[in-house]
Scaffold this active site. Structure first.
Site, short mmCIF file in Angstrom:
data_model
loop_
_atom_site.label_atom_id
_atom_site.label_comp_id
_atom_site.label_asym_id
_atom_site.label_seq_id
_atom_site.Cartn_x
_atom_site.Cartn_y
_atom_site.Cartn_z
N SER A 42 8.03 2.68 -5.71
CA SER A 42 8.14 3.60 -5.14
C SER A 42 8.55 4.44 -4.37
O SER A 42 7.61 4.23 -3.52
CB SER A 42 8.20 4.16 -6.36
OG SER A 42 7.18 4.84 -6.81
N ASP A 43 9.24 5.79 -4.07
CA ASP A 43 8.65 6.57 -3.07
C ASP A 43 7.43 7.23 -3.74
O ASP A 43 7.14 7.33 -5.30
CB ASP A 43 10.07 7.25 -2.95
CG ASP A 43 9.94 8.39 -2.01
OD1 ASP A 43 8.76 8.49 -1.04
OD2 ASP A 43 10.84 8.65 -1.33
N TRP A 44 7.04 8.13 -3.02
CA TRP A 44 5.95 8.99 -3.52
C TRP A 44 6.75 10.04 -4.52
O TRP A 44 7.36 11.15 -4.29
CB TRP A 44 4.96 9.75 -2.59
CG TRP A 44 4.19 9.23 -1.43
CD1 TRP A 44 2.82 9.49 -1.57
CD2 TRP A 44 4.02 7.56 -1.44
NE1 TRP A 44 1.92 8.44 -1.87
CE2 TRP A 44 2.99 7.73 -0.64
CE3 TRP A 44 4.74 6.49 -1.21
CZ2 TRP A 44 2.50 6.41 -0.31
CZ3 TRP A 44 4.46 5.30 -0.53
CH2 TRP A 44 3.20 5.08 -0.12
#
Length: 696
Positions: free
Chosen positions: A245-247
């Site tokens: 995932s993105d942050w």
């Protein structure tokens, strides 16, 4: 005589090693590998400076001696220490130089290794649907083919030094302010023909990881979308690497693991103990966990087994002389000469008025996650002074238009630097989106602010005071050269008549000022080509709402939309002038067994050496289904001496000409005569036709 058993292939050995590790790992240890760890604590310790250290982004087990994934960001350079700062990705997209991008990727891989990282987020290939997108500077342009080719070059360059590269943001992430909430609706054709093919191109080239986007696609968040992460990515494309995932806010439900998300970053906010509980409750199959850990381990062990190209990756390699020279080369190649009445190149000027606040500002782009803290940045003013001497340079800015006019009047030419900064466009930094960063005010750190910083643009025009500065310079009667610093298209209608030459120089990195001086003084011949379309009116672009809850993406944007609508751009996709002149002749195209074979003769008809980007566009018959009038399907950058002619050969695979049939959920190649257009821009070139049969 006994025949010895065959030696297992490396991948067989790795598979056996992974199976053994899976048997030794507990459920809790496996789930721990499926998330990052320690990010919030590290950020607090580092005074909220992004990239101050490598971030643990999944993987790893201390008991078994397994290394974690140590992440660094970096679309324009490694976001650690004082790394080499290259021109922004969009600028490098303007070079159309695949070899250059591969070399830039290698430098990012080397400097990541030298700073304790083994995992890079440098490859951003989201399609530029609208120039107001705040993070347009982080991608390569508006065309899917161009995005795929350039992104693959970057990713494979990084991975040449055994750094795992990830390609982001999957998928349909083309707006910034609303990225955490917006639902992007796209039908099957738009999804597969426009917004996904560049991702497939990069993964087919061997990029080993995928980062999901924040937004929703057709009603589901990307980080938990089975259609994207399993049906398309795994089932249709055959991708075997891992997905993360993105942050923060990259996944919202624990079922994201079953949907195909292998790692949640940067912390186990949704996975972790919740994922363990789901397995114990029987709502998540244990096989889901084993599958994710297998992907992570297989990727890591594959990279760890490879021999390194360099004997060592020491700190002396960070921003070393060779890397700084490459940053200069990229800055010189990216600049796009939009207009020129002969004023450029400047010939032995006695005085140059360098005008504009941005001329004296270190301005390499976004101050969010892509920020690189280079050891130095050469501004436009510094570059011109270094080239001509302090006594030859006059400086004034938009705060005093009378002084600017006077400076221009006293000079042989006025170089006006205009455009944007991280305040007007970039990653949106506000509130808890910045993990509370806006609550801590630190002098000299503009990305930490109680008011919004960056985000999507609210205008495609220059600020009013910059427009006034251009007109003030022109009022002096001195020739005016305008240099535009921005991440994507800027409308020029209200001031272009006042300029004798216009150069789009982008956020050009740590050596941008040196490159600008060399370009305007003729030491370097401009060779960049626009990786986006500059319209005459903002209404010619697709609808854009930076606070949208929902938006529909269709087949049309950029040059495909303007051509469909019969609208002339101000500057076409692929446009870029030179200090020399190129001619095209002898175009041929034939149907070969695996694609269209194209050949054209390109001549440098001027008296200075130069580089031309030969662009091949193909238009389908468009009878079976409506399709764009033509699409970029191949390009090549060639260096030519004065008077030199070179035969350029290009190949267009038939697979790239297929359209997505939503009834069959598959690809079809249309029979008929295809237009083949080859030239130096999307609106100019030689044309021929070739008959293509789907039956071979």
């Amino acid at each position: 005589m006994t025949t010895p058993a065959p030696t297992p292939a490396p991948q067989d050995q790795i598979a056996a090693q992974v199976a053994q590790l899976l048997a030794e790992l507990t459920l809790a240890e496996k789930v721990e590998m499926m998330s990052g760890k320690g990010f919030f604590e590290a950020l607090a310790q580092d005074d909220r400076v992004w990239g101050a250290r490598p971030y643990r982004a999944g993987g790893g087990n201390e008991r078994l001696g397994l290394s974690p994934l140590w992440f660094t960001d970096g679309p324009r350079g490694v976001t650690r220490g004082n790394s080499t700062c290259f021109p922004c990705t969009m600028a490098r997209g303007a070079t159309f130089d695949v070899d250059l991008e591969w070399r830039v990727g290698q430098v990012m891989g080397i400097e990541a290794r030298a700073q304790g990282c083994n995992f890079s987020g440098a490859v951003c290939i989201n399609l530029l649907r609208h120039p107001a997108w705040g993070r347009a500077q982080e991608t390569y342009g508006e065309d899917p083919h161009h995005l795929g080719v350039m992104g693959a070059a970057m990713g494979t360059g990084i991975q040449a030094h055994n750094i795992i590269a990830t390609v982001k943001h999957f998928a349909l992430n083309s707006m910034e302010n609303a990225r955490f909430k917006v639902n992007v609706t796209a039908d099957e054709r738009a999804l597969h023909e426009v917004y996904l093919p560049h991702f497939k191109h990069c993964l087919d080239a061997g990029i080993a990881s995928v980062m999901t986007a924040y937004n929703k696609v057709n009603g589901e968040f990307c980080g938990q979308d089975r259609a994207l992460l399993t049906d398309i990515l795994r089932g249709e494309w055959g991708f075997t690497g891992f997905v993360h995932s993105d942050w923060v806010r990259g996944v919202h439900q624990v079922y994201g693991a079953a949907a195909g998300l292998d790692i949640e970053n940067p912390e186990p906010l949704i996975f972790g103990e919740h994922l363990i509980a789901a397995v114990e409750a029987g709502t998540i199959e244990p096989a889901v966990i084993d599958r994710a850990v297998t992907r992570i381990l297989t990727t890591q062990l594959t990279f760890a087994a490879r021999q390194d190209p360099l004997p060592a990756y020491g700190p002396e390699l960070i921003a070393c002389e060779a890397h700084r020279a490459l940053a200069l080369e990229a800055a010189e190649k990216c600049a796009v000469l939009l207009e020129n009445d002969g004023t450029l190149p400047l010939r032995a000027p006695h005085k140059v008025a360098v005008l504009g606040r941005l001329a004296a500002l270190e301005n390499t782009g976004d101050n969010g996650s892509s920020r690189v803290r280079a050891p130095y940045v050469v501004t436009a003013l510094q570059g011109m002074r270094a080239a001509l001497g302090d006594e030859a340079i006059l400086h004034a800015d938009e705060s005093d238009l009378d002084a600017a006019t006077a400076a221009a009047a006293a000079a042989d030419v006025a170089l006006v630097v205009v455009g944007y900064t991280a305040k007007e466009e970039g990653e949106y930094i506000m509130g808890d989106i910045a993990l509370g960063a806006d609550q801590k005010k630190v002098p000299g750190r503009p990305s930490l602010s109680p008011t919004p910083i960056g985000g999507d643009r609210d205008s495609l025009s220059l600020p009013a005071d910059q427009v006034a500065l251009i007109h003030a310079a022109a009022a002096s009667g001195t020739p005016v050269v305008v240099a535009i610093v921005a991440g994507s298209a800027v409308l020029v209608e209200e001031w272009r008549a006042a300029a004798n030459a216009i150069l789009f120089s982008f956020y050009a990195g740590m050596e941008g000022g040196t490159a600008l001086a060399r370009l305007v003084l003729g030491a370097v011949n401009p060779s960049g080509k626009l990786p986006f379309t500059v319209a005459r009116d903002a209404a010619h672009y697709p609808y854009f709402d930076r606070d949208a809850d929902a938006i529909t993406y269709d087949l049309w944007h950029g040059y495909t939309k303007l051509e469909r609508d019969g609208v002339m751009p101000r500057y076409a996709f692929g446009h870029g002038l030179s200090y020399t002149r190129f001619t095209y002749a002898a175009l041929t195209a034939r149907a070969a067994p695996d694609g269209i074979a194209v050949q054209v003769a390109v001549t440098n008809a001027g008296d200075v050496a130069g580089a031309e980007v030969v662009q091949c566009y193909v238009g389908a018959p468009g009878i079976a289904a409506e399709q764009p009038k033509k699409l970029l399907r191949a390009f090549d950058r060639v260096e030519l001496a004065p008077g030199e002619t070179r035969i350029v050969r290009l190949h267009v695979p038939y697979d790239s000409l297929r359209w997505r049939d939503p009834a069959a959920h598959g690809w079809r190649l249309e029979d008929g005569v295809y237009r083949v257009v080859v030239g130096g821009a999307s609106d100019a070139g030689l044309e021929t036709g070739v008959r293509v049969s789907a039956r071979g």
